[in-house]
Design a protein around this motif. Structure first.
Motif, PDB file in Angstrom:
ATOM      1  N   CYS A 222      -0.181  20.966 -24.057  1.00  0.00           N
ATOM      2  CA  CYS A 222       0.465  21.809 -23.042  1.00  0.00           C
ATOM      3  C   CYS A 222       0.939  20.941 -21.880  1.00  0.00           C
ATOM      4  O   CYS A 222       0.237  20.017 -21.451  1.00  0.00           O
ATOM      5  N   VAL A 223       2.145  21.238 -21.386  1.00  0.00           N
ATOM      6  CA  VAL A 223       2.722  20.542 -20.236  1.00  0.00           C
ATOM      7  C   VAL A 223       3.196  21.585 -19.234  1.00  0.00           C
ATOM      8  O   VAL A 223       3.937  22.508 -19.600  1.00  0.00           O
ATOM      9  N   GLY A 224       2.764  21.451 -17.999  1.00  0.00           N
ATOM     10  CA  GLY A 224       3.203  22.332 -16.935  1.00  0.00           C
ATOM     11  C   GLY A 224       3.984  21.570 -15.888  1.00  0.00           C
ATOM     12  O   GLY A 224       3.681  20.402 -15.596  1.00  0.00           O
ATOM     13  N   THR A 225       5.003  22.206 -15.320  1.00  0.00           N
ATOM     14  CA  THR A 225       5.849  21.568 -14.321  1.00  0.00           C
ATOM     15  C   THR A 225       5.859  22.412 -13.046  1.00  0.00           C
ATOM     16  O   THR A 225       6.019  23.630 -13.114  1.00  0.00           O
ATOM     17  N   SER A 226       5.681  21.765 -11.908  1.00  0.00           N
ATOM     18  CA  SER A 226       5.701  22.419 -10.603  1.00  0.00           C
ATOM     19  C   SER A 226       4.664  23.551 -10.568  1.00  0.00           C
ATOM     20  O   SER A 226       3.493  23.321 -10.801  1.00  0.00           O
ATOM     21  N   ILE A 227       5.087  24.787 -10.308  1.00  0.00           N
ATOM     22  CA  ILE A 227       4.150  25.907 -10.303  1.00  0.00           C
ATOM     23  C   ILE A 227       3.520  26.070 -11.680  1.00  0.00           C
ATOM     24  O   ILE A 227       2.346  26.450 -11.807  1.00  0.00           O
ATOM     25  N   GLY A 228       4.276  25.770 -12.729  1.00  0.00           N
ATOM     26  CA  GLY A 228       3.706  25.807 -14.074  1.00  0.00           C
ATOM     27  C   GLY A 228       2.573  24.810 -14.242  1.00  0.00           C
ATOM     28  O   GLY A 228       1.608  25.062 -14.965  1.00  0.00           O
ATOM     29  N   ALA A 229       2.659  23.667 -13.562  1.00  0.00           N
ATOM     30  CA  ALA A 229       1.571  22.686 -13.602  1.00  0.00           C
ATOM     31  C   ALA A 229       0.327  23.233 -12.902  1.00  0.00           C
ATOM     32  O   ALA A 229      -0.799  23.025 -13.359  1.00  0.00           O
ATOM     33  N   ASN A 230       0.515  23.920 -11.792  1.00  0.00           N
ATOM     34  CA  ASN A 230      -0.620  24.541 -11.104  1.00  0.00           C
ATOM     35  C   ASN A 230      -1.295  25.569 -12.003  1.00  0.00           C
ATOM     36  O   ASN A 230      -2.526  25.656 -12.064  1.00  0.00           O
ATOM     37  N   ILE A 231      -0.489  26.337 -12.725  1.00  0.00           N
ATOM     38  CA  ILE A 231      -1.040  27.352 -13.629  1.00  0.00           C
ATOM     39  C   ILE A 231      -1.804  26.694 -14.777  1.00  0.00           C
ATOM     40  O   ILE A 231      -2.898  27.135 -15.150  1.00  0.00           O
ATOM     41  N   THR A 326      -5.326  34.086   1.457  1.00  0.00           N
ATOM     42  CA  THR A 326      -6.293  34.381   0.392  1.00  0.00           C
ATOM     43  C   THR A 326      -5.694  34.107  -0.972  1.00  0.00           C
ATOM     44  O   THR A 326      -6.337  33.506  -1.852  1.00  0.00           O
ATOM     45  N   TYR A 327      -4.469  34.541  -1.151  1.00  0.00           N
ATOM     46  CA  TYR A 327      -3.760  34.278  -2.407  1.00  0.00           C
ATOM     47  C   TYR A 327      -3.605  32.774  -2.655  1.00  0.00           C
ATOM     48  O   TYR A 327      -3.872  32.284  -3.761  1.00  0.00           O
ATOM     49  N   TYR A 328      -3.231  32.041  -1.630  1.00  0.00           N
ATOM     50  CA  TYR A 328      -3.046  30.596  -1.778  1.00  0.00           C
ATOM     51  C   TYR A 328      -4.366  29.891  -2.086  1.00  0.00           C
ATOM     52  O   TYR A 328      -4.415  28.984  -2.932  1.00  0.00           O
ATOM     53  N   ARG A 329      -5.441  30.286  -1.402  1.00  0.00           N
ATOM     54  CA  ARG A 329      -6.724  29.623  -1.644  1.00  0.00           C
ATOM     55  C   ARG A 329      -7.249  29.888  -3.049  1.00  0.00           C
ATOM     56  O   ARG A 329      -7.752  28.979  -3.715  1.00  0.00           O
ATOM     57  N   ARG A 330      -7.154  31.116  -3.496  1.00  0.00           N
ATOM     58  CA  ARG A 330      -7.707  31.462  -4.805  1.00  0.00           C
ATOM     59  C   ARG A 330      -6.882  30.892  -5.960  1.00  0.00           C
ATOM     60  O   ARG A 330      -7.417  30.698  -7.050  1.00  0.00           O
ATOM     61  N   CYS A 331      -5.627  30.648  -5.744  1.00  0.00           N
ATOM     62  CA  CYS A 331      -4.749  30.206  -6.823  1.00  0.00           C
ATOM     63  C   CYS A 331      -4.460  28.708  -6.794  1.00  0.00           C
ATOM     64  O   CYS A 331      -3.669  28.235  -7.612  1.00  0.00           O
ATOM     65  N   SER A 332      -5.061  27.956  -5.903  1.00  0.00           N
ATOM     66  CA  SER A 332      -4.831  26.515  -5.845  1.00  0.00           C
ATOM     67  C   SER A 332      -5.592  25.831  -6.972  1.00  0.00           C
ATOM     68  O   SER A 332      -6.805  26.010  -7.123  1.00  0.00           O
ATOM     69  N   SER A 333      -4.878  25.039  -7.756  1.00  0.00           N
ATOM     70  CA  SER A 333      -5.504  24.384  -8.911  1.00  0.00           C
ATOM     71  C   SER A 333      -6.442  23.261  -8.496  1.00  0.00           C
ATOM     72  O   SER A 333      -7.274  22.824  -9.305  1.00  0.00           O
ATOM     73  N   ALA A 334      -6.346  22.767  -7.266  1.00  0.00           N
ATOM     74  CA  ALA A 334      -7.235  21.688  -6.825  1.00  0.00           C
ATOM     75  C   ALA A 334      -8.700  22.095  -6.900  1.00  0.00           C
ATOM     76  O   ALA A 334      -9.573  21.248  -7.088  1.00  0.00           O
ATOM     77  N   SER A 335      -8.972  23.385  -6.787  1.00  0.00           N
ATOM     78  CA  SER A 335     -10.353  23.860  -6.846  1.00  0.00           C
ATOM     79  C   SER A 335     -10.904  23.872  -8.266  1.00  0.00           C
ATOM     80  O   SER A 335     -12.115  24.061  -8.448  1.00  0.00           O
ATOM     81  N   PHE A 336     -10.042  23.703  -9.271  1.00  0.00           N
ATOM     82  CA  PHE A 336     -10.465  23.795 -10.665  1.00  0.00           C
ATOM     83  C   PHE A 336     -10.424  22.445 -11.380  1.00  0.00           C
ATOM     84  O   PHE A 336     -10.700  22.386 -12.575  1.00  0.00           O
ATOM     85  N   VAL A 337     -10.079  21.388 -10.659  1.00  0.00           N
ATOM     86  CA  VAL A 337      -9.932  20.074 -11.295  1.00  0.00           C
ATOM     87  C   VAL A 337     -11.251  19.578 -11.865  1.00  0.00           C
ATOM     88  O   VAL A 337     -11.298  19.000 -12.964  1.00  0.00           O
ATOM     89  N   GLY A 338     -12.334  19.811 -11.166  1.00  0.00           N
ATOM     90  CA  GLY A 338     -13.622  19.286 -11.602  1.00  0.00           C
ATOM     91  C   GLY A 338     -14.102  19.834 -12.929  1.00  0.00           C
ATOM     92  O   GLY A 338     -14.914  19.202 -13.607  1.00  0.00           O
TER      93      GLY A 338
END
Length: 569
Positions: A222-231, A326-338
């Motif tokens: 799978c490859v994501g680009t921009s917002i797709g990469a965050n998803i 709230t939307y930005y904090r919950r949807c930021s992929s940086a919190s899921f990297v670990g």
């Protein structure tokens, strides 16, 4: 004193001296001043490239020192260990990003479209480019050809220039590629009351599971680009080891949406991007006005001048977020990297005018052994043009090398079969079957539709969730019946004999114990059909639940033994 004698002031003398300078010199000075300002404003780096001899700058890699993904996979990628030089006449992140949006010089080919309906009724357009000219464009269910899923960026679809560059490059290498368009994009109408957003991973999850079940032998990437990469990164972090994805790549991810929101409204040039992206979101909303006018604040959408305003009037209302932050904090992929457990290549340009370098989770990427972060000094947003003709994108080559090296190695992620079987069987039975009471002690279980043999199962069913042999069912039923019979059957009692009152009392107590333990044994026989490896845990539960009865029995036996000596005396 001469000036005072002549009656002229110092200002007049300066004006007269300035008039003696030729106009061409003023024009040249103005040109130089404008050039310097433009060079700084547009962030040109052509002079720096010339001073470095047009050799470009090295790609910086961030990874865990003990990362096998780097030492065994990324180390074989020449692009990641070389230099990147931007196209000379596009020596600016803004020029690169603008050229990519206007033209981008994409390769010419035609997709094959498949419409897929998700569980909530939404429609997703899957655009395919197959590696070979297959008959009727159908991929065999037993095909082992690698499959790549591409997730585009904000308001982008499969026709975007960067998506076509990637799809064409991977198809030429013998891969089957499919672009999973977002809801409402790619010329498809919105057919449900749900919209996609920066953290909406349900569509990607359902698409990947569907493709994995349909082509179980094909390694999936799978490859994501921009917002797709965050998803994509957020999805990988949510799934952990249970995802069927063997490897992935993230290109120009915004990572932290809160930081990105502050960045894109900070400077004049970034505010221009903000307005341009908001204009694109408003165009997306107008395509689906009947739906959004009913679900969101349509007047606010029309007045939106920034991404934040659009998210306030549309995204937060439809997705039910309290505030934009709230939307930005919950949807930021940086919190899921670990929690990412899949080999992942992340590519970001440090001069990206949309996704700032300040949001890159450097430490989190360095701490995860599965992640390799590649950053370049130049590249713009999703552009990375190289060559005099700007016919190639550098990141496309880097991703291609990484995924091919990963596919040829033994470090592809393997989904745990146990987790998949448990998830599939329980989901298919519990979510879709009615609940009935099957045990005397009040326990409930779903009615399971055994269905036809595995050879007759359609492609929509998950192969691991089906019991492949009817003989296993019969054996399980025999074991179950045997266990229930052993628990319920009581030996026939012999006629009463004088002097055997004590023995009859003990038999009554034994019968009561058997009757009390029988439901527990039936529960064990039922549950072990689904979780054979949990027998010891279930035995422990049975022991704990029956312990009060065993304790009562021991107490009564002890009392009888203590009374017998007294009666004898």
């Amino acid at each position: 004193m001469a000036a005072a004698a002549s009656g002229e002031s110092a200002g007049e003398l300066l004006l007269r001296a300035a008039a003696l300078v030729p106009a061409e010199h003023y024009a040249l000075a103005a040109l130089v001043a404008v050039s310097v300002l433009a060079y700084r404003f547009v962030e040109l780096h052509a002079i720096g490239d010339l001073l470095r001899g047009l050799r470009g700058r090295r790609v910086e890699l961030t990874f865990h020192p003990a990362s096998e993904i780097y030492h065994r996979v990324a180390s074989k990628c020449r692009s990641l260990h070389g230099r990147y030089l931007a196209t000379p006449w596009l020596a600016s992140p803004h020029l690169q990003t603008l050229f990519l949006g206007i033209h981008g010089r994409p390769p010419s080919f035609t997709y094959k479209r498949q419409l897929y309906t998700v569980r909530d009724g939404g429609t997703i357009a899957l655009d395919w480019l197959l590696a070979f000219d297959l008959e009727d464009g159908i991929i065999s269910k037993d095909s082992s050809t690698p499959l790549l899923v591409v997730v585009p960026g904000l308001t982008s679809d499969s026709d975007a220039a960067y998506a076509k560059h990637l799809v064409h490059s991977m198809a030429r290498k013998g891969w089957n590629v499919v672009v999973s368009n977002h809801r409402g994009l790619g010329g498809v109408s919105i057919t449900s009351d749900c919209l996609y957003n920066a953290g909406w991973t349900e569509d990607v999850r359902e698409t990947i599971n569907y493709l994995h079940c349909k082509y179980p032998k094909a390694p999936m990437f799978c490859v994501g680009t921009s917002i797709g990469a965050n998803i994509v990164v957020k999805y990988l972090g949510e799934e952990g080891k249970s995802t069927p994805v063997a490897g992935a790549a993230s290109i120009c991810s915004p990572w932290d949406l809160v930081v990105g929101d502050r960045f894109i409204s900070r400077k004049l040039v970034q505010r221009l991007y903000d307005k341009a992206l908001a204009f694109g979101l408003k165009g997306y909303a107008k395509l689906h006005q009947p739906i959004l006018a009913r679900l969101a604040n349509w007047e606010g959408i029309n007045k939106s001048r920034s991404i934040r305003e659009f998210d306030h009037h549309a995204t937060c209302i439809v997705a039910k977020y309290e505030t934009v932050d709230t939307y930005y904090r919950r949807c930021s992929s940086a919190s899921f990297v670990g929690n990412v457990s899949v080999p992942l290549l992340c590519v970001n340009a440090l001069d990206d005018p949309v996704c700032t370098r300040e949001a890159i989770p450097w430490d989190e990427c360095r701490a995860n052994k599965n992640i390799v972060l590649a950053t370049t000094q130049n590249g713009g947003h999703l552009a990375f043009f190289q060559g005099l003709t700007a016919g190639k994108l550098w990141w496309v080559g880097a991703v291609s090398e990484f995924l091919c090296a990963l596919h040829d190695s033994s470090y592809m992620h393997r989904q745990k079969a146990e987790d998949h079987v448990l998830h599939s069987s329980l989901e298919s039975s519990i979510d879709k079957s009615p609940y009935v009471s099957i045990l005397g002690d009040g326990m409930i279980a779903p009615v399971i539709n055994e269905g036809p043999p595995s050879s007759q199962i359609t492609d929509d069913l998950k192969p691991n969730a089906v019991i492949n042999s009817t003989q296993e069912d019969e054996q399980a039923k025999e074991v179950e019946n045997k266990s229930v019979t052993d628990a319920d059957t009581v030996p026939a009692q012999s006629p009463a004999v004088p002097g055997s009152a004590k023995q009859q009392g003990e038999e009554r107590y034994a019968d009561k114990i058997r009757d009390a333990i029988a439901p527990v044994k039936r529960s064990l026989s039922k549950l072990t059909r689904y979780q054979g490896r949990s027998v010891w845990l279930l035995a422990y539960v049975a022991l704990v639940t029956s312990w009060p009865l065993l304790g009562s029995l021991a107490f009564m036996v002890f009392r009888k033994k203590s009374r017998n000596p007294l009666s004898a005396k």
